[in-house]
Design an enzyme around this catalytic site. Sequence first.
Site, mmCIF file in Angstrom:
data_model
loop_
_atom_site.group_PDB
_atom_site.id
_atom_site.type_symbol
_atom_site.label_atom_id
_atom_site.label_comp_id
_atom_site.label_asym_id
_atom_site.label_seq_id
_atom_site.Cartn_x
_atom_site.Cartn_y
_atom_site.Cartn_z
ATOM 1 N N GLY A 75 0.792 -1.233 0.000
ATOM 2 C CA GLY A 75 0.000 0.000 0.000
ATOM 3 C C GLY A 75 0.819 1.275 0.000
ATOM 4 O O GLY A 75 0.667 2.119 -0.892
ATOM 5 N N ASP B 4 -2.039 0.927 -3.147
ATOM 6 C CA ASP B 4 -3.349 1.585 -3.024
ATOM 7 C C ASP B 4 -3.678 2.336 -4.311
ATOM 8 O O ASP B 4 -4.812 2.313 -4.787
ATOM 9 C CB ASP B 4 -3.365 2.577 -1.854
ATOM 10 C CG ASP B 4 -3.195 1.907 -0.501
ATOM 11 O OD1 ASP B 4 -3.474 0.703 -0.389
ATOM 12 O OD2 ASP B 4 -2.775 2.605 0.438
#
Length: 136
Positions: A55, A60
């Site tokens: 992430g 993300d």
Amino acid sequence: MKIALIAHDRMKEQIVQLAMAYESILAKHDLYATGTTGSRIMEATSLSLTRFLSGPLGGDQQIGAMIARNEMDLIIFLRDPLTSQPHEPDIIALLRLCDVHKIPFATNLGSAEIMLKALELGQLDWREVVREENEA
């Protein structure tokens, strides 16, 4: 349906447990995950999934790109609400994109379980209609 599975560090064990508990439902769909979360889920289950970067390293945003193209149908992001995250703006951007494209976004175990049970009952099939409308 295309489902993204994401979890902050302190929530990774919970998302692994969730994937184990709902493996039979998740196995029927295309799964995507950020790096470490995906590795942990694959180690604990027989689920296959596409892994993106971690992430904070851009995973993300990779999932966000799919959301922006309306290519995701459900996001399960078990967030750690008690720890400050350096990539918080990326998380807020994911939430905003999901709102724009009418993509369900679960942020805790309770909402994730409700979404997975709804998925099993066909109650998220409306996403196919939304996707088709956006493609037209």
